[in-house]
Scaffold this motif. Sequence first.
Motif, PDB file in Angstrom:
ATOM      1  N   ARG A  11       0.840  -0.968  -0.038  1.00  0.00           N
ATOM      2  CA  ARG A  11      -0.038  -0.210   0.624  1.00  0.00           C
ATOM      3  C   ARG A  11       0.872   1.225  -0.190  1.00  0.00           C
ATOM      4  NH1 ARG A  11      -3.455   0.167   4.968  1.00  0.00           N
ATOM      5  NH2 ARG A  11      -4.381  -1.743   3.720  1.00  0.00           N
ATOM      6  N   VAL A  12       2.015   1.277   1.161  1.00  0.00           N
ATOM      7  CA  VAL A  12       2.901   1.975   0.820  1.00  0.00           C
ATOM      8  C   VAL A  12       3.632   2.599  -0.382  1.00  0.00           C
ATOM      9  CG1 VAL A  12       4.990   3.666   2.529  1.00  0.00           C
ATOM     10  CG2 VAL A  12       2.922   2.018   3.379  1.00  0.00           C
ATOM     11  N   SER A  13       4.012   0.976  -1.146  1.00  0.00           N
ATOM     12  CA  SER A  13       4.786   1.611  -2.399  1.00  0.00           C
ATOM     13  C   SER A  13       4.072   2.236  -3.061  1.00  0.00           C
ATOM     14  CB  SER A  13       5.337   0.400  -2.149  1.00  0.00           C
ATOM     15  OG  SER A  13       4.602  -0.632  -2.513  1.00  0.00           O
ATOM     16  N   MET A  14       2.732   1.437  -3.393  1.00  0.00           N
ATOM     17  CA  MET A  14       2.272   2.268  -4.136  1.00  0.00           C
ATOM     18  C   MET A  14       1.633   3.590  -4.318  1.00  0.00           C
ATOM     19  SD  MET A  14      -0.936  -1.236  -4.516  1.00  0.00           S
ATOM     20  CE  MET A  14      -1.865  -0.521  -5.887  1.00  0.00           C
ATOM     21  N   LYS A  15       2.209   3.946  -2.871  1.00  0.00           N
ATOM     22  CA  LYS A  15       1.277   5.570  -2.637  1.00  0.00           C
ATOM     23  C   LYS A  15       2.286   5.999  -3.576  1.00  0.00           C
ATOM     24  CE  LYS A  15      -2.097   5.423   0.769  1.00  0.00           C
ATOM     25  NZ  LYS A  15      -2.954   5.249   2.050  1.00  0.00           N
ATOM     26  N   ALA A  16       3.328   5.850  -3.267  1.00  0.00           N
ATOM     27  CA  ALA A  16       4.543   6.547  -3.506  1.00  0.00           C
ATOM     28  C   ALA A  16       5.433   6.909  -4.543  1.00  0.00           C
ATOM     29  CB  ALA A  16       6.052   5.491  -2.743  1.00  0.00           C
ATOM     30  N   ASP A  17       4.543   5.142  -5.339  1.00  0.00           N
ATOM     31  CA  ASP A  17       5.274   5.402  -7.003  1.00  0.00           C
ATOM     32  C   ASP A  17       4.124   4.806  -7.642  1.00  0.00           C
ATOM     33  OD1 ASP A  17       6.562   5.774  -9.444  1.00  0.00           O
ATOM     34  OD2 ASP A  17       6.982   3.351  -8.798  1.00  0.00           O
ATOM     35  N   PRO A  18       3.255   6.379  -7.895  1.00  0.00           N
ATOM     36  CA  PRO A  18       1.398   5.940  -8.823  1.00  0.00           C
ATOM     37  C   PRO A  18       1.237   6.072 -10.059  1.00  0.00           C
ATOM     38  CG  PRO A  18       1.719   8.320  -8.111  1.00  0.00           C
ATOM     39  CD  PRO A  18       2.661   8.143  -7.487  1.00  0.00           C
ATOM     40  N   LYS A  19       1.698   4.921 -10.396  1.00  0.00           N
ATOM     41  CA  LYS A  19       1.791   4.489 -12.061  1.00  0.00           C
ATOM     42  C   LYS A  19       0.232   4.830 -12.642  1.00  0.00           C
ATOM     43  CE  LYS A  19       5.595   1.477 -11.974  1.00  0.00           C
ATOM     44  NZ  LYS A  19       6.066   0.012 -11.436  1.00  0.00           N
ATOM     45  N   PRO A  20      -0.387   5.365 -13.675  1.00  0.00           N
ATOM     46  CA  PRO A  20      -1.757   5.237 -14.800  1.00  0.00           C
ATOM     47  C   PRO A  20      -2.141   3.881 -14.814  1.00  0.00           C
ATOM     48  CG  PRO A  20       0.354   6.306 -16.402  1.00  0.00           C
ATOM     49  CD  PRO A  20       0.857   5.800 -14.663  1.00  0.00           C
ATOM     50  N   ALA A  21      -3.319   3.366 -14.500  1.00  0.00           N
ATOM     51  CA  ALA A  21      -3.804   2.461 -15.138  1.00  0.00           C
ATOM     52  C   ALA A  21      -4.062   2.414 -16.223  1.00  0.00           C
ATOM     53  CB  ALA A  21      -4.710   2.260 -14.385  1.00  0.00           C
ATOM     54  N   GLU A  22      -3.492   1.510 -17.614  1.00  0.00           N
ATOM     55  CA  GLU A  22      -3.336   0.750 -18.546  1.00  0.00           C
ATOM     56  C   GLU A  22      -4.842   0.710 -18.861  1.00  0.00           C
ATOM     57  OE1 GLU A  22      -0.253  -0.784 -20.185  1.00  0.00           O
ATOM     58  OE2 GLU A  22       0.859   0.063 -18.931  1.00  0.00           O
ATOM     59  N   LYS A  23      -5.575   0.876 -20.321  1.00  0.00           N
ATOM     60  CA  LYS A  23      -6.926   0.440 -20.210  1.00  0.00           C
ATOM     61  C   LYS A  23      -5.774  -0.818 -21.106  1.00  0.00           C
ATOM     62  CE  LYS A  23     -10.890   1.856 -22.369  1.00  0.00           C
ATOM     63  NZ  LYS A  23     -11.606   2.548 -22.481  1.00  0.00           N
ATOM     64  N   LYS A  24      -7.335  -1.589 -20.630  1.00  0.00           N
ATOM     65  CA  LYS A  24      -7.218  -3.275 -21.295  1.00  0.00           C
ATOM     66  C   LYS A  24      -7.847  -3.282 -22.333  1.00  0.00           C
ATOM     67  CE  LYS A  24      -4.903  -5.811 -17.438  1.00  0.00           C
ATOM     68  NZ  LYS A  24      -4.915  -6.373 -16.468  1.00  0.00           N
ATOM     69  N   GLU A  25      -7.234  -3.606 -23.115  1.00  0.00           N
ATOM     70  CA  GLU A  25      -8.337  -4.230 -24.575  1.00  0.00           C
ATOM     71  C   GLU A  25      -8.408  -5.731 -25.489  1.00  0.00           C
ATOM     72  OE1 GLU A  25      -8.396  -2.300 -29.274  1.00  0.00           O
ATOM     73  OE2 GLU A  25      -7.551  -0.886 -27.488  1.00  0.00           O
ATOM     74  N   TYR A  26      -9.974  -5.952 -24.806  1.00  0.00           N
ATOM     75  CA  TYR A  26      -9.755  -7.229 -25.165  1.00  0.00           C
ATOM     76  C   TYR A  26     -10.897  -7.411 -26.107  1.00  0.00           C
ATOM     77  CZ  TYR A  26      -8.245  -8.226 -20.664  1.00  0.00           C
ATOM     78  OH  TYR A  26      -7.463  -7.904 -19.646  1.00  0.00           O
ATOM     79  N   PRO A  27     -10.952  -8.655 -27.461  1.00  0.00           N
ATOM     80  CA  PRO A  27     -11.874  -8.099 -28.604  1.00  0.00           C
ATOM     81  C   PRO A  27     -12.957  -9.597 -28.009  1.00  0.00           C
ATOM     82  CG  PRO A  27      -9.493  -9.351 -28.895  1.00  0.00           C
ATOM     83  CD  PRO A  27      -9.198  -8.986 -27.331  1.00  0.00           C
ATOM     84  N   LEU A  28     -13.741  -8.871 -28.334  1.00  0.00           N
ATOM     85  CA  LEU A  28     -15.095  -9.710 -28.429  1.00  0.00           C
ATOM     86  C   LEU A  28     -15.376 -10.154 -29.545  1.00  0.00           C
ATOM     87  CD1 LEU A  28     -17.731 -10.445 -26.521  1.00  0.00           C
ATOM     88  CD2 LEU A  28     -18.688  -8.515 -27.382  1.00  0.00           C
ATOM     89  N   LYS A  29     -15.287 -11.589 -30.086  1.00  0.00           N
ATOM     90  CA  LYS A  29     -15.266 -11.773 -30.709  1.00  0.00           C
ATOM     91  C   LYS A  29     -16.283 -12.979 -31.646  1.00  0.00           C
ATOM     92  CE  LYS A  29     -10.483 -13.941 -30.957  1.00  0.00           C
ATOM     93  NZ  LYS A  29      -9.357 -15.613 -30.119  1.00  0.00           N
ATOM     94  N   TYR A  30     -16.864 -12.495 -30.894  1.00  0.00           N
ATOM     95  CA  TYR A  30     -18.414 -12.800 -30.762  1.00  0.00           C
ATOM     96  C   TYR A  30     -19.723 -11.381 -30.512  1.00  0.00           C
ATOM     97  CZ  TYR A  30     -16.512 -16.618 -31.539  1.00  0.00           C
ATOM     98  OH  TYR A  30     -15.136 -18.168 -31.921  1.00  0.00           O
ATOM     99  N   SER A  31     -20.647 -11.582 -31.457  1.00  0.00           N
ATOM    100  CA  SER A  31     -22.027 -10.589 -30.827  1.00  0.00           C
ATOM    101  C   SER A  31     -22.902 -11.128 -29.461  1.00  0.00           C
ATOM    102  CB  SER A  31     -22.923 -10.801 -31.972  1.00  0.00           C
ATOM    103  OG  SER A  31     -23.220 -11.334 -31.518  1.00  0.00           O
ATOM    104  N   PRO A  32     -22.999 -10.703 -28.540  1.00  0.00           N
ATOM    105  CA  PRO A  32     -23.204 -10.627 -26.884  1.00  0.00           C
ATOM    106  C   PRO A  32     -24.617 -11.995 -27.772  1.00  0.00           C
ATOM    107  CG  PRO A  32     -22.881  -8.188 -27.089  1.00  0.00           C
ATOM    108  CD  PRO A  32     -23.092  -9.097 -28.328  1.00  0.00           C
ATOM    109  N   ALA A  33     -25.291 -11.725 -28.597  1.00  0.00           N
ATOM    110  CA  ALA A  33     -26.576 -12.982 -29.348  1.00  0.00           C
ATOM    111  C   ALA A  33     -26.167 -14.521 -28.556  1.00  0.00           C
ATOM    112  CB  ALA A  33     -26.969 -12.642 -29.817  1.00  0.00           C
ATOM    113  N   THR A  34     -24.752 -14.431 -29.672  1.00  0.00           N
ATOM    114  CA  THR A  34     -24.175 -15.289 -30.260  1.00  0.00           C
ATOM    115  C   THR A  34     -23.029 -15.933 -28.972  1.00  0.00           C
ATOM    116  OG1 THR A  34     -23.998 -14.194 -32.344  1.00  0.00           O
ATOM    117  CG2 THR A  34     -22.120 -16.608 -31.110  1.00  0.00           C
ATOM    118  N   VAL A  35     -22.820 -15.292 -27.816  1.00  0.00           N
ATOM    119  CA  VAL A  35     -22.662 -15.445 -26.194  1.00  0.00           C
ATOM    120  C   VAL A  35     -23.452 -16.099 -25.641  1.00  0.00           C
ATOM    121  CG1 VAL A  35     -21.280 -14.869 -24.709  1.00  0.00           C
ATOM    122  CG2 VAL A  35     -20.048 -13.686 -26.456  1.00  0.00           C
ATOM    123  N   GLY A  36     -24.540 -15.928 -25.297  1.00  0.00           N
ATOM    124  CA  GLY A  36     -25.412 -16.079 -24.566  1.00  0.00           C
ATOM    125  C   GLY A  36     -25.710 -17.035 -25.246  1.00  0.00           C
ATOM    126  N   ILE A  37     -26.380 -17.283 -26.009  1.00  0.00           N
ATOM    127  CA  ILE A  37     -26.335 -18.433 -26.901  1.00  0.00           C
ATOM    128  C   ILE A  37     -26.092 -20.173 -26.991  1.00  0.00           C
ATOM    129  CG2 ILE A  37     -27.289 -19.761 -29.202  1.00  0.00           C
ATOM    130  CD1 ILE A  37     -28.835 -17.517 -29.782  1.00  0.00           C
TER     131      ILE A  37
END
Length: 110
Positions: A11-37
């Motif tokens: 906790r202390v070391s994270m406060k001492a050296d804050p790094k910006p959070a990188e936005k992760k990008e995950y490809p959604l290969k199928y439509s939500p309807a296909t995932v649900g079915i």
Amino acid sequence: MNITPVLLNQRVSMKADPKPAEKKEYPLKYSPATVGIANGLCWAGIGLGFDQAYKALFKTKGSLKTSLVLNGLIGLGMGTYAYYQASKLAKSGEVTSWEDTAKFNAKKSS
């Protein structure tokens, strides 16, 4: 004078050296309807398989109709849940749409 702690705890070391959070990008290969079915069919199919294996292993009698109804309801519920989760991820922007998968893979490989 500014003294920053070194490895006191996470906790202390994270406060001492804050790094910006990188936005992760995950490809959604199928439509939500296909995932649900697909998710619903898998839950129902695996449930039916386990039910039949249990009946054969322990030599019990059971109705196929009851097994179909119960596993169908479980599959319907889980498929609906998977659909809403996939559509929420698609709308949030954390996941790219399934049309952009080729662009994402090309960017990742280079």
